[in-house]
Write an enzyme that holds these catalytic residues in place. Structure first.
Site, PDB file in Angstrom:
ATOM      1  N   TYR A 281      39.844  31.287  51.365  1.00 50.40           N
ATOM      2  CA  TYR A 281      40.488  31.987  52.212  1.00 50.40           C
ATOM      3  C   TYR A 281      41.766  31.891  52.489  1.00 50.40           C
ATOM      4  CZ  TYR A 281      38.231  36.780  53.261  1.00 50.40           C
ATOM      5  OH  TYR A 281      37.821  37.951  53.045  1.00 50.40           O
TER       6      TYR A 281
ATOM      7  N   GLU B  46      44.936  33.935  54.096  1.00 54.48           N
ATOM      8  CA  GLU B  46      45.718  34.936  54.727  1.00 54.48           C
ATOM      9  C   GLU B  46      46.709  34.449  55.215  1.00 54.48           C
ATOM     10  OE1 GLU B  46      43.251  37.909  57.138  1.00 54.48           O
ATOM     11  OE2 GLU B  46      41.665  37.893  55.899  1.00 54.48           O
TER      12      GLU B  46
ATOM     13  N   ASP C  93      58.553  50.991  39.738  1.00 57.65           N
ATOM     14  CA  ASP C  93      57.112  50.796  39.409  1.00 57.65           C
ATOM     15  C   ASP C  93      57.080  50.295  38.002  1.00 57.65           C
ATOM     16  OD1 ASP C  93      54.525  50.328  38.460  1.00 57.65           O
ATOM     17  OD2 ASP C  93      53.720  52.010  39.501  1.00 57.65           O
TER      18      ASP C  93
ATOM     19  N   THR D 141      52.167  45.393  37.592  1.00 61.04           N
ATOM     20  CA  THR D 141      50.946  44.863  37.553  1.00 61.04           C
ATOM     21  C   THR D 141      51.236  43.597  36.799  1.00 61.04           C
ATOM     22  OG1 THR D 141      50.504  46.178  35.415  1.00 61.04           O
ATOM     23  CG2 THR D 141      49.588  46.948  37.302  1.00 61.04           C
TER      24      THR D 141
ATOM     25  N   LYS E  75      49.234  44.011  32.102  1.00 63.41           N
ATOM     26  CA  LYS E  75      49.470  44.919  30.887  1.00 63.41           C
ATOM     27  C   LYS E  75      50.536  44.177  29.841  1.00 63.41           C
ATOM     28  CE  LYS E  75      49.131  48.824  34.196  1.00 63.41           C
ATOM     29  NZ  LYS E  75      48.271  49.555  34.249  1.00 63.41           N
TER      30      LYS E  75
ATOM     31  N   ARG F 101      44.453  40.242  35.714  1.00 65.34           N
ATOM     32  CA  ARG F 101      44.536  41.488  36.409  1.00 65.34           C
ATOM     33  C   ARG F 101      45.063  41.308  37.691  1.00 65.34           C
ATOM     34  NH1 ARG F 101      42.384  44.955  33.356  1.00 65.34           N
ATOM     35  NH2 ARG F 101      42.870  46.747  35.003  1.00 65.34           N
TER      36      ARG F 101
HETATM   37  N1  PLP Z   1      51.302  51.762  38.582  1.00 60.57           N
HETATM   38  C1  PLP Z   1      51.475  52.350  37.385  1.00 60.57           C
HETATM   39  C2  PLP Z   1      52.703  52.530  36.549  1.00 60.57           C
HETATM   40  C3  PLP Z   1      50.392  52.186  36.376  1.00 60.57           C
HETATM   41  O1  PLP Z   1      50.411  52.762  35.181  1.00 60.57           O
HETATM   42  C4  PLP Z   1      48.977  51.461  36.713  1.00 60.57           C
HETATM   43  C5  PLP Z   1      47.778  51.548  36.054  1.00 60.57           C
HETATM   44  O2  PLP Z   1      47.362  52.064  35.149  1.00 60.57           O
HETATM   45  C6  PLP Z   1      48.966  51.245  38.253  1.00 60.57           C
HETATM   46  C7  PLP Z   1      50.121  51.225  39.000  1.00 60.57           C
HETATM   47  C8  PLP Z   1      47.985  50.572  38.978  1.00 60.57           C
HETATM   48  O3  PLP Z   1      47.271  49.492  38.637  1.00 60.57           O
HETATM   49  P1  PLP Z   1      46.057  48.780  38.801  1.00 60.57           P
HETATM   50  O4  PLP Z   1      45.239  49.546  38.094  1.00 60.57           O
HETATM   51  O5  PLP Z   1      46.110  47.371  38.595  1.00 60.57           O
HETATM   52  O6  PLP Z   1      45.981  49.345  40.329  1.00 60.57           O
END
Ligand code: PLP
Length: 480
Positions: A66, A68, A243, A272, A275, A281
């Site tokens: 842990y 935090e 994002d 993320t 990808k 992950r």
């Molecule tokens: N943001 C975008 C643009 C995504 O395509 C995705 C997942 O497909 C996410 C956020 C969410 O990611 P996670 O599945 O790791 O929560």
């Protein structure tokens, strides 16, 4: 175990033996997953194959800890090794992306977005109740304080890309928490071109005056001009959040630069790590210094304990992405995507926006007389793994859809190149042009039932296997 086996083979064999001794079914499923991934032509745009080093960095005792808090300021004792990997992952992320601050604790992309929303709210919204909550012990807050906090933070606006134009659920989709936290409006694409309509977006922003503008996507096959997005955000006093979950690998690999690199333009960028970035992950937030303190409050304001084993794997993956060969990899992802698009167009397919500039192609399968669901199933029968996806103004909705999203990060990791993409396009076209809608058990044609002409699945599966046999997945791993 034999000294002739590679280190990776020995490592994974030992790991599976340990699992098998306790629960053989889990060991079998893990082994089968590798076999399945090796045999299928994976075109899922959000997936990849992490390196053995990344995978192995996750399977250890860091998972028991842990931690935090943040580096050097934890709510638990005994975190010095977690501090080492978290600081390293964060340093690699800052150097790789040229970011002022990096927070590597989010467990996923969705968590990263929630942390970013919170950080923007907390830093932008005048809230005496929040200030009190952040400096006083929670027990000191009265019921009235909590009521005020909800009222002060609960009335804000977000403008994000609509789901059917390629945005993500967390960009303000009504049923998602983001659509409930904020009063929400969305921007879309020009129906004639399929491209983001910046003029319309500017008009909406002027009228709606959002606190946050979210840029970024899950299924938009073109570049986004982040300089223009920032200009619009500045004009209306919004914070620009990008994002980059899908295209982080292209940013890391310097394929997206200048106006198309979000880091110099957005105040806050989420991603993320699994990808196109090809890590474990997980999620990450990069931001400008003025948001750093609020972002670092991700735990405990949004997240629970971080996952130290995943942060260790993030540090490894980010170190890999800093190598020169990652730039070559990122460029090949886009070259392959363009080759796949050209191969499909040559065969008469309809692509949203007419092509691609990034790692994904959005194929409108209505020209084959199919729904996305039917196309996805027929391709899967033929050894090709894709996912169905809505196209702009989709008349089949988000479940059946009219599109198939195709991405090249995974096949590029396997080493397939542009010549092979031409063959992949042919396999996809062969399957879809020989698939027809079919009636369900009740005799009615449904959006899910389909019929694939005899022999096509076998022939295409064999051709796909031939194509993949020249590019083995995890060639150093032999599970015996
Ligand atoms: N943001 C975008 C643009 C995504 O395509 C995705 C997942 O497909 C996410 C956020 C969410 O990611 P996670 O599945 O790791 O929560």
């Amino acid at each position: 175990m034999s000294g002739e086996l590679s280190n990776e083979s020995q490592a994974f064999r030992y790991a599976l033996e340990a699992v098998r001794a306790v629960e053989p079914a889990v060991a079998a499923a893990i082994g089968q997953e590798l076999a399945d991934q090796r045999e299928s032509l994976k075109l899922i745009a959000s997936e990849n194959y992490a390196s053995p080093a990344v995978l192995l960095a996750m399977g250890n005792w860091f998972s028991d800890k842990y931690a935090e808090g943040t580096v050097g300021r934890r709510f638990y004792a005994g975190c010095r090794n977690v501090d080492t990997v978290e600081a390293l992952a964060s340093q690699h992320a800052k150097e790789l992306f040229g970011a002022q601050h990096a927070y590597v604790q989010p467990h996923s992309g969705i968590d990263a977005n929630l942390v970013a929303f919170w950080a923007i709210l907390a830093s932008r919204v005048e809230s005496p109740a929040l200030e009190k909550a952040q400096v006083r012990h929670v027990n000191d807050l009265t019921e009235a304080d909590w009521f005020n906090l909800r009222r002060e933070l609960g009335d804000q606006r977000m403008l994000g890309m609509s789901l059917d134009a390629g945005g993500h659920l967390t960009h303000g989709f009504r049923p998602n928490i983001s659509g409930k936290m904020f009063e929400q409006r969305s921007y879309g694409t020009d129906p004639a071109t399929g491209l983001i309509d910046y003029a319309a977006l500017r008009e909406t922003a002027r009228e709606f005056r959002p606190l946050i503008i979210v840029a970024g996507y899950s299924a938009y096959p073109r570049l986004v001009n982040f300089a223009t997005m920032r200009e619009i955000a500045d004009e209306v006093g919004a914070t620009l959040m990008v994002d980059m979950a899908h295209f982080a690998g292209l940013v890391a690999g310097k394929v997206l630069t200048g106006d198309f690199d979000p880091i110099p333009h957005a105040q806050i960028v989420t991603t993320t790590t699994h990808k196109s970035l090809r890590g474990p992950r997980g999620g990450m937030v990069l931001c400008q210094s003025e948001l750093a303190d609020q972002v670092d409050r991700g735990c405990p304001m949004v997240l629970g304990g971080p996952l130290p084993h995943v942060m260790a794997a993030k540090a490894v993956a980010l170190a890999e992405a800093k190598r020169p060969e990652f730039r070559d990899y990122a460029q090949r992802i886009v070259d392959n995507s363009k080759a796949l698009a050209e191969g499909l167009l040559k065969r008469g397919a309809t692509l949203v926006t007419g092509g691609t500039d990034n790692h994904l192609v959005l194929l409108d399968v209505s020209s084959y007389g199919l729904t996305g669901r039917q196309a996805e199933s027929a391709l899967l029968d033929s050894g090709i793994v894709t996912n169905r996806n809505a196209v702009p103004q989709d008349r089949n909705g988000a479940w059946y859809t009219s599109g198939i999203r195709l991405g090249t990060p995974a096949l590029t990791t396997r080493g397939l190149g542009t010549a092979e993409m031409e063959q992949v396009a042919d396999l996809i076209h062969t399957v879809l042009s020989q698939t027809t809608q079919a009636a369900g058990a009740d005799g009615k044609v449904s959006l899910a039932q389909y019929r694939l002409a005899d022999g096509v699945a076998d022939t295409v599966s064999r051709r796909a296997a031939d194509l993949l046999s020249g590019h083995p997945l995890y060639p150093t791993v032999d599970l015996g």
